[in-house]
Design a protein around this motif. Structure first.
Motif, PDB file in Angstrom:
ATOM      1  N   ILE A 181     -98.196   4.396  28.722  1.00 48.69           N
ATOM      2  CA  ILE A 181     -98.881   5.166  27.511  1.00 48.69           C
ATOM      3  C   ILE A 181     -98.972   6.567  27.556  1.00 48.69           C
ATOM      4  O   ILE A 181     -99.281   7.318  26.653  1.00 48.69           O
ATOM      5  CB  ILE A 181    -100.275   4.402  27.537  1.00 48.69           C
ATOM      6  N   GLY A 182     -98.300   7.157  28.889  1.00 50.60           N
ATOM      7  CA  GLY A 182     -98.286   8.533  28.829  1.00 50.60           C
ATOM      8  C   GLY A 182     -97.413   9.284  28.114  1.00 50.60           C
ATOM      9  O   GLY A 182     -96.252   8.698  27.515  1.00 50.60           O
ATOM     10  N   ALA A 183     -97.769  10.412  27.718  1.00 51.41           N
ATOM     11  CA  ALA A 183     -96.734  11.407  27.236  1.00 51.41           C
ATOM     12  C   ALA A 183     -95.545  11.604  27.849  1.00 51.41           C
ATOM     13  O   ALA A 183     -95.756  11.799  29.053  1.00 51.41           O
ATOM     14  CB  ALA A 183     -97.559  12.694  26.718  1.00 51.41           C
ATOM     15  N   GLU A 184     -94.500  11.753  27.058  1.00 44.57           N
ATOM     16  CA  GLU A 184     -93.358  12.068  27.701  1.00 44.57           C
ATOM     17  C   GLU A 184     -93.460  13.326  28.859  1.00 44.57           C
ATOM     18  O   GLU A 184     -92.550  13.322  29.751  1.00 44.57           O
ATOM     19  CB  GLU A 184     -92.068  12.356  26.900  1.00 44.57           C
ATOM     20  N   GLN A 185     -93.981  14.365  28.431  1.00 42.98           N
ATOM     21  CA  GLN A 185     -93.899  15.668  28.972  1.00 42.98           C
ATOM     22  C   GLN A 185     -94.746  15.511  30.432  1.00 42.98           C
ATOM     23  O   GLN A 185     -94.798  15.998  31.420  1.00 42.98           O
ATOM     24  CB  GLN A 185     -94.468  16.802  28.296  1.00 42.98           C
ATOM     25  N   ASP A 186     -95.645  14.558  30.419  1.00 41.59           N
ATOM     26  CA  ASP A 186     -96.359  14.193  31.628  1.00 41.59           C
ATOM     27  C   ASP A 186     -95.981  13.242  32.697  1.00 41.59           C
ATOM     28  O   ASP A 186     -96.132  13.164  33.876  1.00 41.59           O
ATOM     29  CB  ASP A 186     -97.920  13.547  31.281  1.00 41.59           C
ATOM     30  N   ILE A 187     -94.862  12.410  32.294  1.00 42.50           N
ATOM     31  CA  ILE A 187     -94.318  11.449  33.015  1.00 42.50           C
ATOM     32  C   ILE A 187     -93.666  11.937  34.528  1.00 42.50           C
ATOM     33  O   ILE A 187     -93.891  11.348  35.461  1.00 42.50           O
ATOM     34  CB  ILE A 187     -93.179  10.464  32.327  1.00 42.50           C
ATOM     35  N   PRO A 188     -92.981  12.995  34.323  1.00 44.50           N
ATOM     36  CA  PRO A 188     -92.207  13.595  35.640  1.00 44.50           C
ATOM     37  C   PRO A 188     -92.923  13.686  36.649  1.00 44.50           C
ATOM     38  O   PRO A 188     -92.951  13.489  37.972  1.00 44.50           O
ATOM     39  CB  PRO A 188     -91.391  14.684  35.061  1.00 44.50           C
ATOM     40  N   ALA A 189     -94.277  14.428  36.247  1.00 44.14           N
ATOM     41  CA  ALA A 189     -95.044  14.674  37.366  1.00 44.14           C
ATOM     42  C   ALA A 189     -95.684  13.358  37.930  1.00 44.14           C
ATOM     43  O   ALA A 189     -95.878  13.296  39.292  1.00 44.14           O
ATOM     44  CB  ALA A 189     -96.329  15.620  36.822  1.00 44.14           C
ATOM     45  N   ALA A 190     -95.926  12.281  37.257  1.00 43.03           N
ATOM     46  CA  ALA A 190     -96.596  11.146  37.543  1.00 43.03           C
ATOM     47  C   ALA A 190     -95.468  10.505  38.767  1.00 43.03           C
ATOM     48  O   ALA A 190     -95.639   9.706  39.609  1.00 43.03           O
ATOM     49  CB  ALA A 190     -97.109  10.334  36.679  1.00 43.03           C
ATOM     50  N   ILE A 191     -94.031  10.289  37.948  1.00 43.90           N
ATOM     51  CA  ILE A 191     -93.025   9.858  39.018  1.00 43.90           C
ATOM     52  C   ILE A 191     -92.763  10.490  40.183  1.00 43.90           C
ATOM     53  O   ILE A 191     -92.985   9.675  41.243  1.00 43.90           O
ATOM     54  CB  ILE A 191     -91.867   9.947  38.198  1.00 43.90           C
ATOM     55  N   ARG A 192     -93.234  11.882  40.150  1.00 41.18           N
ATOM     56  CA  ARG A 192     -93.053  12.467  41.581  1.00 41.18           C
ATOM     57  C   ARG A 192     -93.993  12.080  42.501  1.00 41.18           C
ATOM     58  O   ARG A 192     -93.878  11.828  43.498  1.00 41.18           O
ATOM     59  CB  ARG A 192     -93.043  14.048  41.475  1.00 41.18           C
ATOM     60  N   TRP A 193     -95.253  11.755  41.687  1.00 41.64           N
ATOM     61  CA  TRP A 193     -96.243  11.269  42.802  1.00 41.64           C
ATOM     62  C   TRP A 193     -95.903   9.903  43.443  1.00 41.64           C
ATOM     63  O   TRP A 193     -96.142   9.635  44.602  1.00 41.64           O
ATOM     64  CB  TRP A 193     -97.321  11.107  41.535  1.00 41.64           C
ATOM     65  N   LEU A 194     -95.610   9.059  42.428  1.00 42.07           N
ATOM     66  CA  LEU A 194     -95.391   7.609  43.058  1.00 42.07           C
ATOM     67  C   LEU A 194     -94.134   7.373  43.935  1.00 42.07           C
ATOM     68  O   LEU A 194     -94.094   6.221  44.765  1.00 42.07           O
ATOM     69  CB  LEU A 194     -95.036   6.734  41.415  1.00 42.07           C
TER      70      LEU A 194
END
Length: 345
Positions: free
Chosen positions: A182-195
């Motif tokens: 459900i996240g915005a496209e611009q926020d996904i890369p930061a979250a992916i780096r996390w995971l």
């Protein structure tokens, strides 16, 4: 007790101390070598003297940016995160007397990750808010694990803690997946780096909170290392030996969760470092000596070595968490099979 018996005991104690100092010294030396490799190696290999000049604040053409802005924060975050994951993972494994009882498997890291990803994707929060949320998420995961593992009329079961923790981890991972959807496209890369667990792009100011928590909490875990070893003997034995089990356990849990949460907030959940560090250190140090510090050093070596492998061993660069996951997954499967055969699960 005869003189020969006393001499035999003292000789064994001396040998164990000598082995501990030798192993700890070798691990520290290896960590030092890997730290320098992180600073020296890359697309451009700089001379040692240039790197030293940059570390002392001099301006060196090309090297000041590459070493001071890119490689130094990467190296420091790897050192701090590796030490935090290693020492905290060993704390949980020793306290719960089970190698599976580490933050990655029993859902503590997943709790921190879910809270942080929520702040990144839903709230678009700052790094400081993400760090605070990661700590709260880790603590809430510990509380949920404790209450869900309790059972009226039955004795405390470590196996139950493991199974509940695995279920809690699966639920929290599902929450993270939903947030990514459900996240915005611009926020996904930061979250992916996390995971994925990565040292890429970490800035010096992001390291400060992790440095402070390691500076505050690691001495607590080191000082309580003797009591931690006694807790491994069981509740009754620890109480009879004068250990205030509730207070000691609370201090250990809060310190370990704080380190795990902030390390996760900075680098993401680097897979299996907390899981592998304690058993490796215990095997190297041997019985009868605290392996708190060696576990932290093993964690540093695992993170730095895995990051170097991810950067330079393949045609494509992989995050450090991918490499540690490749190393740790087979060991996890082996432990599950062994514990199932022994009836511990």
């Amino acid at each position: 007790m005869t003189t020969q018996t006393v001499e035999f005991i003292l000789s064994g104690r001396t040998q164990r101390k000598r082995r501990w100092y030798t192993v700890t010294g070798i691990l520290a030396a290896l960590a030092f070598v890997l730290m320098w490799a992180m600073l020296l190696l890359g697309n451009t290999i700089y001379p040692v003297q240039d790197v030293i000049r940059v570390l002392f604040g001099e301006q060196v053409s090309g090297a000041s940016f590459t070493v001071g802005t890119l490689r130094l924060p990467r190296m420091l975050s790897g050192v701090l995160a590796g030490f935090a994951f290693g020492i905290a993972g060993n704390t949980f494994q020793t306290m719960l007397r089970n190698p599976l009882a580490n933050p990655n498997v029993i859902g503590i890291t997943s709790g921190s990750s879910a809270a942080a990803v929520f702040c990144i994707i839903i709230l678009q929060a700052s790094n400081s808010v993400v760090s605070i949320a990661a700590i709260i998420g880790g603590l809430v995961s510990v509380l949920c694990l404790y209450f869900l593992s309790r059972s009226k009329g039955k004795s405390f079961s470590i196996g139950r803690v493991i199974l509940v923790g695995i279920g809690l981890q699966a639920m929290l991972n599902a929450v993270v997946s939903y947030l990514l959807l459900i996240g915005a496209e611009q926020d996904i890369p930061a979250a992916i780096r996390w995971l994925s667990g990565s040292l890429n792009g970490i800035q010096m100011e992001e390291i400060t909170p992790m440095f402070l928590i390691v500076l505050i909490c690691s001495p607590i875990l080191i000082v309580l290392g003797k009591q931690l070893s006694i807790l491994e003997l069981g509740e009754q034995a620890a109480t009879s030996l004068g250990v205030r089990t509730d207070q000691v356990r609370m201090a250990l849990v809060l310190s370990a969760v704080g380190m795990i949460a902030l390390a996760t907030a900075t680098t993401g959940p680097i897979a299996f470092v907390a899981f592998l560090s304690g058993p490796i250190a215990k095997r190297l140090v041997g019985a009868g000596m605290s392996n708190v510090i060696p576990s932290g050093l093993v964690g540093i070596n695992l993170v730095l070595a895995s990051d170097l492998i991810g950067q330079f061993a393949f045609d494509v660069r992989y995050p450090v968490g991918v490499i540690t996951g490749i190393i740790g997954a087979p060991y996890l499967i082996y432990l599950l099979i062994r514990m199932n055969r022994k009836g511990d699960l």
